[in-house]
Design an enzyme around this catalytic site. Structure first.
Site, PDB file in Angstrom:
ATOM      1  N   HIS A  52     -13.566   2.481  10.558  1.00 52.63           N
ATOM      2  CA  HIS A  52     -14.331   1.557   9.715  1.00 52.63           C
ATOM      3  C   HIS A  52     -14.253   0.151  10.284  1.00 52.63           C
ATOM      4  CE1 HIS A  52     -10.526   0.145   8.099  1.00 52.63           C
ATOM      5  NE2 HIS A  52     -10.186   1.389   7.866  1.00 52.63           N
TER       6      HIS A  52
HETATM    7  P1  TYD Z   1      -8.385   3.261   4.606  1.00 57.46           P
HETATM    8  O1  TYD Z   1      -8.498   1.774   4.687  1.00 57.46           O
HETATM    9  O2  TYD Z   1      -9.631   4.056   4.848  1.00 57.46           O
HETATM   10  O3  TYD Z   1      -7.247   3.805   5.569  1.00 57.46           O
HETATM   11  P2  TYD Z   1      -7.060   3.674   7.162  1.00 57.46           P
HETATM   12  O4  TYD Z   1      -7.984   2.660   7.671  1.00 57.46           O
HETATM   13  O5  TYD Z   1      -5.666   3.265   7.335  1.00 57.46           O
HETATM   14  O6  TYD Z   1      -7.297   5.022   7.759  1.00 57.46           O
HETATM   15  O7  TYD Z   1      -7.789   3.617   3.186  1.00 57.46           O
HETATM   16  C1  TYD Z   1      -7.455   4.952   2.821  1.00 57.46           C
HETATM   17  C2  TYD Z   1      -7.430   5.045   1.300  1.00 57.46           C
HETATM   18  O8  TYD Z   1      -6.433   4.189   0.748  1.00 57.46           O
HETATM   19  C3  TYD Z   1      -8.754   4.646   0.654  1.00 57.46           C
HETATM   20  O9  TYD Z   1      -8.996   5.544  -0.420  1.00 57.46           O
HETATM   21  C4  TYD Z   1      -8.495   3.277   0.086  1.00 57.46           C
HETATM   22  C5  TYD Z   1      -7.014   3.264  -0.175  1.00 57.46           C
HETATM   23  N1  TYD Z   1      -6.410   1.934   0.050  1.00 57.46           N
HETATM   24  C6  TYD Z   1      -5.993   1.183  -1.022  1.00 57.46           C
HETATM   25  O10 TYD Z   1      -6.142   1.579  -2.195  1.00 57.46           O
HETATM   26  N2  TYD Z   1      -5.427  -0.037  -0.794  1.00 57.46           N
HETATM   27  C7  TYD Z   1      -5.263  -0.525   0.460  1.00 57.46           C
HETATM   28  O11 TYD Z   1      -4.716  -1.656   0.649  1.00 57.46           O
HETATM   29  C8  TYD Z   1      -5.711   0.259   1.577  1.00 57.46           C
HETATM   30  C9  TYD Z   1      -5.569  -0.232   2.983  1.00 57.46           C
HETATM   31  C10 TYD Z   1      -6.273   1.480   1.323  1.00 57.46           C
END
Ligand code: TYD
Length: 136
Positions: A52
């Site tokens: 992302h």
């Molecule tokens: P995501 O940002 O997609 O994870 P990564 O980039 O590390 O692979 O987040 C994964 C899930 O966690 C998504 O459902 C959103 C949640 N999340 C939170 O609730 N708070 C946060 O601070 C973060 C980073 C993610």
């Protein structure tokens, strides 16, 4: 934002026979007020994270333990950073697509973020992201 603006930040390291110490201060070692800290751990071998871009968020990524790769892409140019030291951080500016992979067993990826979690700040679809960065 260009991937050229993303860089390795050399964090202070207080070497000590009792164990080393590193610290990170807002607006000194990172160019923002640290509003949020999160970490990835217990990552199964072969997993990929990220996938992302953020519209406004700036982040510093640190391998607190073990190692992993961070692939960044601004829609024109790509770079790969291998993080494997807890005294190096990778600064990622807004509007950069990122993917994290090649996590070693037991690795911990800590992220310092300039804002609280906001799903509206994400581009989760690469083609939508590309269309946006190639327009601007
Ligand atoms: P995501 O940002 O997609 O994870 P990564 O980039 O590390 O692979 O987040 C994964 C899930 O966690 C998504 O459902 C959103 C949640 N999340 C939170 O609730 N708070 C946060 O601070 C973060 C980073 C993610």
């Amino acid at each position: 934002m260009s991937v050229e603006r993303c860089k390795i930040v050399d964090l202070p390291k207080i070497s000590d026979p009792r164990g080393n110490l590193t610290f990170i201060e807002s607006n000194r070692h990172v160019p923002f007020d640290i509003k949020r800290v999160y970490y990835l751990y217990d990552v199964p071998g072969g997993s990929e994270r990220g996938g992302h871009a953020h519209k406004a968020l700036t982040q510093l990524i640190v391998a607190m333990a073990g190692s992993f790769d961070v692939r960044i892409d601004d829609g024109h140019q790509k770079r790969v950073f291998h993080l494997n030291r807890s005294y190096y951080g990778l600064l990622i500016t807004p509007m950069i697509w990122r993917e994290l992979d090649n996590f070693s067993s037991g690795s911990v990826c800590m992220v310092l973020a300039s804002n609280l979690y906001d799903e509206d700040d994400y581009y989760r679809d690469y083609n939508t992201y590309l269309a946006q960065v190639r327009r601007s």
